[in-house]
Design a protein around this motif. Sequence first.
Motif, PDB file in Angstrom:
ATOM      1  N   VAL A 167      45.716 -13.581  26.968  1.00 30.25           N
ATOM      2  CA  VAL A 167      44.761 -14.648  26.662  1.00 30.25           C
ATOM      3  C   VAL A 167      43.698 -14.687  27.746  1.00 30.25           C
ATOM      4  N   ILE A 168      42.437 -14.847  27.326  1.00 28.99           N
ATOM      5  CA  ILE A 168      41.326 -15.118  28.228  1.00 28.99           C
ATOM      6  C   ILE A 168      41.101 -16.622  28.224  1.00 28.99           C
ATOM      7  N   SER A 169      41.067 -17.245  29.400  1.00 25.68           N
ATOM      8  CA  SER A 169      40.740 -18.674  29.483  1.00 25.68           C
ATOM      9  C   SER A 169      39.377 -18.833  30.136  1.00 25.68           C
ATOM     10  N   THR A 170      38.606 -19.816  29.658  1.00 20.82           N
ATOM     11  CA  THR A 170      37.267 -20.049  30.203  1.00 20.82           C
ATOM     12  C   THR A 170      36.772 -21.428  29.779  1.00 20.82           C
ATOM     13  N   ASN A 171      35.852 -21.966  30.567  1.00 25.64           N
ATOM     14  CA  ASN A 171      35.148 -23.193  30.182  1.00 25.64           C
ATOM     15  C   ASN A 171      33.771 -22.885  29.621  1.00 25.64           C
ATOM     16  N   ASN A 172      33.466 -21.603  29.466  1.00 24.94           N
ATOM     17  CA  ASN A 172      32.175 -21.143  28.959  1.00 24.94           C
ATOM     18  C   ASN A 172      32.324 -20.797  27.478  1.00 24.94           C
ATOM     19  N   SER A 173      31.856 -21.676  26.617  1.00 21.34           N
ATOM     20  CA  SER A 173      32.022 -21.465  25.172  1.00 21.34           C
ATOM     21  C   SER A 173      31.261 -20.244  24.678  1.00 21.34           C
ATOM     22  N   ASP A 174      30.120 -19.951  25.292  1.00 15.13           N
ATOM     23  CA  ASP A 174      29.368 -18.758  24.886  1.00 15.13           C
ATOM     24  C   ASP A 174      30.162 -17.493  25.212  1.00 15.13           C
ATOM     25  N   LEU A 175      30.758 -17.463  26.383  1.00 14.14           N
ATOM     26  CA  LEU A 175      31.580 -16.306  26.763  1.00 14.14           C
ATOM     27  C   LEU A 175      32.778 -16.180  25.827  1.00 14.14           C
ATOM     28  N   ALA A 176      33.400 -17.296  25.488  1.00 12.35           N
ATOM     29  CA  ALA A 176      34.541 -17.263  24.579  1.00 12.35           C
ATOM     30  C   ALA A 176      34.131 -16.703  23.218  1.00 12.35           C
ATOM     31  N   GLY A 177      32.983 -17.148  22.709  1.00  7.93           N
ATOM     32  CA  GLY A 177      32.514 -16.645  21.422  1.00  7.93           C
ATOM     33  C   GLY A 177      32.221 -15.158  21.467  1.00  7.93           C
ATOM     34  N   LEU A 178      31.645 -14.710  22.560  1.00 10.23           N
ATOM     35  CA  LEU A 178      31.359 -13.292  22.718  1.00 10.23           C
ATOM     36  C   LEU A 178      32.654 -12.483  22.755  1.00 10.23           C
ATOM     37  N   CYS A 179      33.655 -12.980  23.482  1.00 13.73           N
ATOM     38  CA  CYS A 179      34.935 -12.278  23.556  1.00 13.73           C
ATOM     39  C   CYS A 179      35.640 -12.248  22.198  1.00 13.73           C
ATOM     40  N   ARG A 180      35.525 -13.342  21.438  1.00 13.55           N
ATOM     41  CA  ARG A 180      36.125 -13.357  20.099  1.00 13.55           C
ATOM     42  C   ARG A 180      35.465 -12.320  19.197  1.00 13.55           C
ATOM     43  N   SER A 181      34.164 -12.174  19.342  1.00  8.48           N
ATOM     44  CA  SER A 181      33.464 -11.164  18.548  1.00  8.48           C
ATOM     45  C   SER A 181      33.887  -9.758  18.963  1.00  8.48           C
ATOM     46  N   MET A 182      33.891  -9.513  20.259  1.00  3.19           N
ATOM     47  CA  MET A 182      34.205  -8.169  20.737  1.00  3.19           C
ATOM     48  C   MET A 182      35.654  -7.770  20.460  1.00  3.19           C
ATOM     49  N   ARG A 183      36.580  -8.735  20.447  1.00  6.31           N
ATOM     50  CA  ARG A 183      37.976  -8.378  20.157  1.00  6.31           C
ATOM     51  C   ARG A 183      38.151  -7.977  18.698  1.00  6.31           C
ATOM     52  N   ASN A 184      37.195  -8.341  17.860  1.00  3.95           N
ATOM     53  CA  ASN A 184      37.294  -8.145  16.416  1.00  3.95           C
ATOM     54  C   ASN A 184      36.177  -7.227  15.918  1.00  3.95           C
ATOM     55  N   GLN A 185      36.044  -6.086  16.593  1.00  3.85           N
ATOM     56  CA  GLN A 185      35.107  -5.037  16.181  1.00  3.85           C
ATOM     57  C   GLN A 185      33.646  -5.480  16.185  1.00  3.85           C
ATOM     58  N   GLY A 186      33.323  -6.505  16.983  1.00  3.10           N
ATOM     59  CA  GLY A 186      31.936  -6.939  17.093  1.00  3.10           C
ATOM     60  C   GLY A 186      31.460  -7.815  15.961  1.00  3.10           C
ATOM     61  N   ARG A 187      32.392  -8.327  15.147  1.00  2.00           N
ATOM     62  CA  ARG A 187      32.004  -9.225  14.064  1.00  2.00           C
ATOM     63  C   ARG A 187      31.657 -10.599  14.626  1.00  2.00           C
ATOM     64  N   ASN A 188      30.793 -11.322  13.934  1.00  2.00           N
ATOM     65  CA  ASN A 188      30.492 -12.706  14.249  1.00  2.00           C
ATOM     66  C   ASN A 188      31.286 -13.629  13.336  1.00  2.00           C
ATOM     67  N   SER A 189      31.249 -14.920  13.660  1.00  2.00           N
ATOM     68  CA  SER A 189      31.932 -15.891  12.803  1.00  2.00           C
ATOM     69  C   SER A 189      31.202 -16.075  11.478  1.00  2.00           C
ATOM     70  N   VAL A 190      29.946 -15.659  11.430  1.00  2.00           N
ATOM     71  CA  VAL A 190      29.193 -15.703  10.178  1.00  2.00           C
ATOM     72  C   VAL A 190      28.867 -14.267   9.759  1.00  2.00           C
ATOM     73  N   GLY A 191      28.648 -14.069   8.490  1.00  2.00           N
ATOM     74  CA  GLY A 191      28.381 -12.716   7.999  1.00  2.00           C
ATOM     75  C   GLY A 191      29.635 -12.118   7.399  1.00  2.00           C
ATOM     76  N   GLY A 192      29.487 -11.045   6.704  1.00  2.00           N
ATOM     77  CA  GLY A 192      30.609 -10.426   6.006  1.00  2.00           C
ATOM     78  C   GLY A 192      31.511  -9.626   6.930  1.00  2.00           C
ATOM     79  N   TRP A 193      32.637  -9.172   6.344  1.00  2.00           N
ATOM     80  CA  TRP A 193      33.637  -8.424   7.101  1.00  2.00           C
ATOM     81  C   TRP A 193      33.071  -7.126   7.661  1.00  2.00           C
ATOM     82  N   PHE A 194      32.101  -6.552   6.984  1.00  2.00           N
ATOM     83  CA  PHE A 194      31.521  -5.291   7.451  1.00  2.00           C
ATOM     84  C   PHE A 194      30.197  -5.502   8.186  1.00  2.00           C
ATOM     85  N   ASN A 195      29.977  -6.719   8.660  1.00  2.00           N
ATOM     86  CA  ASN A 195      28.780  -7.025   9.442  1.00  2.00           C
ATOM     87  C   ASN A 195      29.143  -7.005  10.928  1.00  2.00           C
ATOM     88  N   HIS A 196      28.735  -5.952  11.629  1.00  2.00           N
ATOM     89  CA  HIS A 196      29.067  -5.777  13.047  1.00  2.00           C
ATOM     90  C   HIS A 196      27.784  -5.895  13.864  1.00  2.00           C
TER      91      HIS A 196
END
Length: 373
Positions: free
Chosen positions: A190-219
């Motif tokens: 687990v990565i812990s942080t108080n930086n929500s932007d960093l957390a969002g970036l890490c969530r994207s990068m752990r999942n093949q560069g996907r964002n929370s919006v857009g389709g499954w094949f949107n990297h």
Amino acid sequence: MNVPLSSPDIGQRERELVNAVLDSNILSIGPQVEQFERMVADYLGVKEAVAVNSGTSGLHLAVRGLGISAGDEVITSPFSFVSSSNCMLYENARPVFVDIDPLTLNIDPEKIEAKITSRTRAILPVHVFGRPADMGRIMEVARQYRLAVIEDACEAIGARYREKMVGSESDAAVFAFYPNKQITTGEGGVISTNNSDLAGLCRSMRNQGRNSVGGWFNHCRLGYNYRLDELSAALGVAQMEYLDEILAKREAVAMAYNARLERLEGVALPYLEPGIKISWFVYVVRLAPGIDRDRVMAYLQGNGVDCRPYFQPIHLQPFYQEKFGYQSGDFPNTEFVASSTLALPFFNNITEKQLDYVVEVLTEAIRLDAKGS
């Protein structure tokens, strides 16, 4: 008697939650990961926790997410598991080693400033064996030089530095849950942080560069498959429910070792210091100069007692010597400590009989070594 080095503590609650995941047919990207993240964040007192498939993956994402890249330098410790330095190399940055304090075995904060250059971007302290590094001084230096701080807390969930939870005040911290850790998800971190932007970036990068919006094949960026699966997360949820109980068990085992070993000549016990709450990951003693550690280990293992030398210095690993030209003598405290450490069997439910046997065999091993037998 055979006594293993470690043994995970898995009970009925873990089985219930894992079976519930199997019954749900949601094996990845589901509610168990989200719940595990929330439990860890709440426990640490931080805004965000991002679950990944290993501590190494978490360290890599933290380094990349903070923009550390080719030519940058990160100050860290050579006395650690190798992933705490490898995570910089993944981004073509360079780990810059600072020798350790021979008592705490953590990076010596008073030696950090001398290694800061115009290329330094971060400090990565390692909380070795679950003992907090001197975060007060490290954060002070980081603020002075405007450096990021990434805590390698892979061995230290629940540890406290002057009442502050490890992983709660840096730019990012990473915890790991391999089966020998305080709690386990099998593999995971687990990565812990108080930086929500960093957390969002890490969530994207752990999942093949996907964002929370857009389709499954949107990297939208370079990413990796660093996701934690639902079965592993379910284990973590169960273990988080009684983490404090687990930590108390481990502390009791450490104190039981201390009581049995305090009068054994030639053995130095783990250093205890005021204001520090250790999260006991392993129980590591140090053998006095003149005692042949390899011979002691061979005797222990030959009599059913598993043990390990913790750690080998990173700068003396063949790959690091070939790449950077490190030699023996470069970090004398690290090398001296590493030549004498011995990890003894340590797990939540080790029995009094097992403890007595380990100490009995260790005592005999040292006696025979002194005789040159």
